[in-house]
Design an enzyme around this catalytic site. Structure first.
Site, PDB file in Angstrom:
ATOM      1  CE  LYS A  76      -2.438   5.037  -4.173  1.00  0.00           C
ATOM      2  NZ  LYS A  76      -3.758   5.617  -4.964  1.00  0.00           N
ATOM      3  CB  SER A 151      -5.501   2.525  -6.705  1.00  0.00           C
ATOM      4  OG  SER A 151      -5.213   3.987  -6.261  1.00  0.00           O
ATOM      5  CB  SER A 175      -7.970   5.644  -5.323  1.00  0.00           C
ATOM      6  OG  SER A 175      -8.012   4.861  -6.614  1.00  0.00           O
TER       7      SER A 175
END
Lengths: 484, 95
Positions: A76, A151, A175
């Site tokens: 990420k 997210s 997330s």
């Protein structure tokens, strides 16, 4: 080749059936061909990946491999990667080349994993749909008109589309678990303090926790083995030995006591979701688990408390972005205040600004007791609910999110309705407990996630429960149409 | 709690965020909505409840008072918007 799990890749590499270089080339070509539709990567590090793959092949030949050596992964874009752009989904860090590696990145690298690139995300991890990214929304591979969740939506979508077998994510209010659910993949948020936060760009420090995404629980166990452990550079890292999470995957779950919180099955839960979750619970019953209804009476307070704690901590954490030391700086500032205000005003998107302002307000003189202190007291009540529940049950199960993936743009004008899509995930962050989401069927053709919440440091128990469910069901093997 | 445009402007300044005048009403609406959500907390009596700062109530670890970081000024300043002679440059502060 792209349909292989991490465990299969690991075995194939070891047996010499294919090389990491071949696999890496194959996946890079696939990303190149397909990711235009999804936007799941912000940066693809093709050259570094090929070099890392060749090094991994050498290491395998030399018999010095770990289970992750030569396995392609993605990080990420919140994890700092030395020499590689680390944007955190923001214009503020669009020009930021991290000068060091996050501990998670360093550990995966040391294990020999091959980074293919950095995945898209909501700006500074603030969002539940991936629509707040400076680089544009990520599309859900199951329906390109729908969100992948957030997210960590880029990591989840990339795995669902078979672009990469495993990836990292972070979970501050859901997330990892919510995008895993919406994209039909497996994701795990560890106990707070299990995985180092060093080099993971901070959003809400008392809630943030990194963790793995993959297609199976077994793969998550392999990734978690490499990611976890004490780190002196993270002041809230917990100094506790890391078990081998793959060793306990087959431990019997007969007699496991599963608690179903009645608050997670009440109004607001989509009927198709409820049905799929109930069927998943029936599978556990057939495996000899004991099902018990429980109550987490303060569940309804978790979203309100979270939207004080998280913004308050974010307003403090994001004060470091000042246009002076790194990141975006506005053109021709007239004075220092103008430099700060315009660099931040232009560098941050509107969701980040909203949260900074809520946090600034909640922490401003005269309001601290009414907001932050009150929220920390509520946090205690929520945590106590779990302590009581875990006196009676071993694991808590329920839906990961109230609905399946929603349409792009559906909630962007209404922050509060967006916030409520995390209603079942936030409590575990407030309490610091580990949680997982695993694929548990479909509702109207879209994936449903089953959430498992465990007691502190019981990642092994969660992974075993998830793994054994995946031996009985094949939901985790379904591939979105067009991405097989 | 409903915030006015003026209050939003003040909060934005405290946070050192420039917000366009035209966007103030939208922010005021959104922020008021979020505060209304947050204020559901007020329906709960929390008197005597110890606030929870860390999920495991762990306290901050101490380390030995020895040098643990090397000087990496050049490396860190290589990514700065503007530097000179090892210093970060900003607009003139003192006339």
């Amino acid at each position: 080749m792209h349909n292989k799990t991490i465990a299969e890749i690991s075995a194939g590499l070891k047996a010499g059936k294919f090389s990491s270089e071949e696999l890496t080339q194959d996946l890079l070509a696939r990303i190149d061909r397909i990711d235009g539709k999804l936007n799941s990567f912000v940066t693809v590090t093709a050259e570094q990946a090929q070099a890392a793959a060749r090094a991994a092949d050498e290491r395998i030949k030399a018999n010095k491999a770990t289970p992750l050596t030569g396995v392609p992964i993605a990080h990420k874009d919140i994890f700092c990667t030395e020499g590689v752009k680390t944007s955190c989904g923001s214009k503020m860090l669009d020009n930021f080349i991290a000068p060091y590696n996050a501990t998670v990145v360093e550990r995966m690298h040391a294990a020999g994993a091959v980074m293919l690139g950095k995945t898209n995300m909501d700006e500074f991890a603030m969002g539940s749909s991936n629509e707040t990214s400076f680089y544009g929304a990520v599309k859900n591979p199951w329906d390109l008109e729908r969100v992948p969740g957030g997210s960590s939506g880029g990591s989840a979508a990339a795995i669902a589309a078979r672009l990469v077998p495993g990836a990292t994510g972070t979970d501050t209010g859901g997330s990892i678990r919510q995008p895993a659910a919406l994209c039909g993949v497996t994701g795990l948020k560890p106990t707070y303090g299990r995985v180092s936060r060093y080099g993971m760009i901070a959003f809400a420090s008392s809630l943030d926790q990194g963790g793995p995404f993959a297609r199976t629980a077994e793969d998550c166990a392999l990734l978690l083995n490499a990611m976890s452990g004490f780190d002196g550079r993270d002041s809230t890292s917990i100094d506790k030995p890391v078990p081998d999470y793959t060793a306990t995957l087959k431990d019997s779950i007969a007699g496991l006591k599963i608690g179903l919180p009645k608050e997670y099955f009440s109004e607001g839960l989509d009927a198709g979701m409820a049905q799929a979750v109930e069927q998943a619970i029936d599978v556990y019953k057939s495996m000899g688990c004991e099902i018990k209804e429980i109550s987490l009476p303060n569940t309804h307070l978790s979203v309100p408390a979270y939207y004080v704690v998280a913004p308050a901590e974010c307003s403090s954490n994001l004060s470091r972005f000042d246009g002076v030391r790194y990141g975006y700086r506005c053109e021709n500032p007239s004075d220092l205040t103008d430099l700060y205000e315009r660099s931040r005003g232009e560098g941050f998107g509107s969701e980040v600004k909203r949260r900074i302002m809520i946090g600034t307000y909640a922490l401003s003189a005269g309001y601290y007791d009414a907001y932050y202190l009150k929220a920390q007291q509520i946090r205690r009540l929520i945590s106590d609910d779990f302590t009581q529940a875990f006196a009676d049950v071993d694991v808590i199960m329920g839906p990961t999110s109230p609905t399946t993936a929603f349409k792009l743009g559906e909630k962007t004008d209404d922050p509060v309705s967006m916030y409520l899509s995390d209603i079942y995930t936030i409590a575990a962050n407030l309490a610091g407990l580990p949680g997982m989401s695993i694929p548990a069927g479909f509702s109207n053709g879209l994936p449903v996630g089953l959430q498992l919440i465990g007691n502190y440091f019981d990642e092994g128990g969660l992974l075993a429960a998830a793994h054994q469910y995946q031996q009985q069901t094949d939901w985790h093997t379904h591939t979105p149409q067009g991405f097989a | 709690m409903s915030l006015t445009n003026e209050e939003v402007k003040k909060i934005a300044h405290l946070a050192r965020l420039r917000v366009n005048e035209d966007d103030l009403p939208t922010y005021a609406g959104n922020l008021s909505g979020i505060l209304a959500l947050v204020e559901q907390m007020n329906n709960v009596d929390t008197q005597g409840i110890v606030p929870m700062a860390h999920p495991q109530d762990a306290s901050q670890r101490l380390r030995d008072d020895v040098v643990s970081e090397n000087d990496q000024r050049e490396r860190f300043q290589a990514i700065a918007p503007q530097t000179e002679a090892g210093l970060y440059l900003v607009p003139k502060v003192i006339e």
